[in-house]
Design a protein around this motif. Structure first.
Motif, PDB file in Angstrom:
ATOM      1  N   UNK A  25       1.136  -1.286  -0.151  1.00  0.00           N
ATOM      2  CA  UNK A  25      -0.100  -0.006   0.075  1.00  0.00           C
ATOM      3  C   UNK A  25       0.807   1.405  -0.032  1.00  0.00           C
ATOM      4  N   UNK A  26       2.028   1.030   0.646  1.00  0.00           N
ATOM      5  CA  UNK A  26       2.788   2.601   0.832  1.00  0.00           C
ATOM      6  C   UNK A  26       3.938   2.613  -0.166  1.00  0.00           C
ATOM      7  N   UNK A  27       4.235   1.469  -0.540  1.00  0.00           N
ATOM      8  CA  UNK A  27       5.318   1.326  -1.679  1.00  0.00           C
ATOM      9  C   UNK A  27       5.476   2.425  -2.595  1.00  0.00           C
ATOM     10  N   UNK A  28       4.393   2.969  -3.553  1.00  0.00           N
ATOM     11  CA  UNK A  28       4.485   4.111  -4.250  1.00  0.00           C
ATOM     12  C   UNK A  28       4.951   5.455  -3.617  1.00  0.00           C
ATOM     13  N   UNK A  35      13.325   8.403  -5.192  1.00  0.00           N
ATOM     14  CA  UNK A  35      13.836   8.999  -6.262  1.00  0.00           C
ATOM     15  C   UNK A  35      14.117  10.483  -5.874  1.00  0.00           C
ATOM     16  N   UNK A  36      13.357  11.238  -5.113  1.00  0.00           N
ATOM     17  CA  UNK A  36      13.817  12.494  -4.914  1.00  0.00           C
ATOM     18  C   UNK A  36      15.221  12.591  -4.102  1.00  0.00           C
ATOM     19  N   UNK A  62      17.229   0.287  -5.315  1.00  0.00           N
ATOM     20  CA  UNK A  62      17.940   1.553  -5.495  1.00  0.00           C
ATOM     21  C   UNK A  62      19.541   1.398  -5.401  1.00  0.00           C
ATOM     22  N   UNK A  63      19.926   0.582  -4.506  1.00  0.00           N
ATOM     23  CA  UNK A  63      21.422   0.320  -4.215  1.00  0.00           C
ATOM     24  C   UNK A  63      22.102  -0.478  -5.123  1.00  0.00           C
TER      25      UNK A  63
END
Length: 271
Positions: A25-28, A35-36, A62-63
């Motif tokens: 649910x909170x992934x987006x 990203x920021x 990301x890493x």
């Protein structure tokens, strides 16, 4: 100094399932925050209070394979679930360890970045966790926080049962030394801990009928129902009646239900 294990919502099966749903649910929102920040391939990152999975997969992406992510979680059971989550996602660059967010025992200034999501709103003495988290990041590294504030958790048309249950939960939380409105204070907590270049965004969602998080107030109340009654925050009969009315209300297509306000913070360690 190690603090007592006071996770407000407990670690029963219902809370475990809620946290697993929360991952998706909170992934987006979390991915947009990352990203920021501009997390780079090869970075070494620590995630404080990762629960049964949290954002470990998002940070791992990301890493990349050249980087590393260390998830810290106090509950032995949640550590096992998080390790299973990591294995299921094939995240060889992610490790999960049992540890105390107040005193991780990790080397100071040894990470490129540190992240924490929805930890401070469930524990007392949030400033101690913030200081510990900041101490783990090298000069020039980044800090990210994703925290709740109950200010925006409302429904319309107004429902007296909603208000009564939320008031009981708020009073119970305060009695445990927990601030349900800590989200608005995170910018101060991190600034006082030495973080610079702080940027803060706020996110609020409307949960339509059928959404997993539309029932979050009910879920929270059910998690601590016995403690609410035992502590005198609400009578058992009133609690049961209010929950029944809340269930009916949440099924109404004309009822608007909002999320908490989520404060997303990022900053840098000077140096």
């Amino acid at each position: 100094m190690t603090q007592p294990d006071v996770y407000l919502l407990g670690r029963a099966e219902a809370e475990e399932m809620r946290l697993k749903r929360q991952i998706a649910n909170l992934a987006p929102d979390s991915d947009a925050q990352f990203e920021k920040i501009g997390i780079r391939q090869g970075e070494r990152v620590v995630d404080i209070g990762c629960g049964p999975g949290g954002v470990l997969h998002l940070l791992g992406k990301r890493v990349g394979p050249a980087g590393s992510v260390l998830g810290i979680e106090r509950s032995v059971h949640f550590v096992e679930l998080a390790r299973r989550f990591v294995a299921d996602h094939g995240l060889t660059q992610v490790e999960v360890r049992e540890g105390d967010a107040y005193d991780t025992g990790l080397p100071r200034a040894s990470f490129d970045g540190a992240h924490m999501r929805l930890v401070l709103v469930n524990v007392p003495k949030p400033e101690l966790i913030v200081r510990e988290m900041v101490a783990l990041v090298r000069p020039g590294g980044w800090i990210a926080s994703f925290e709740a504030d109950f200010l925006a958790h409302i429904c319309d048309p107004p429902l007296p049962e909603w208000t009564r249950l939320l008031d009981a939960y708020t009073a119970y939380s305060a009695a445990q030394g927990i601030d349900l409105y800590v989200g608005r204070r995170t910018h101060r907590l991190f600034r006082e801990a030495g973080v610079a270049d702080i940027r803060t965004d706020a996110v609020v969602h409307v949960y339509p009928p059928g959404h997993d998080r539309r029932t979050i107030l009910r879920d929270f109340i059910n998690n601590v129902a016995d403690k609410l009654v035992e502590g005198g925050f609400i009578e058992r009969r009133q609690l049961e009646t209010d929950i029944a009315m809340l269930e009916l209300y949440l099924s109404r297509p004309d009822a608007l239900v909002t999320s908490h306000m989520f404060f997303q913070l990022c900053g840098r360690i000077p140096g």
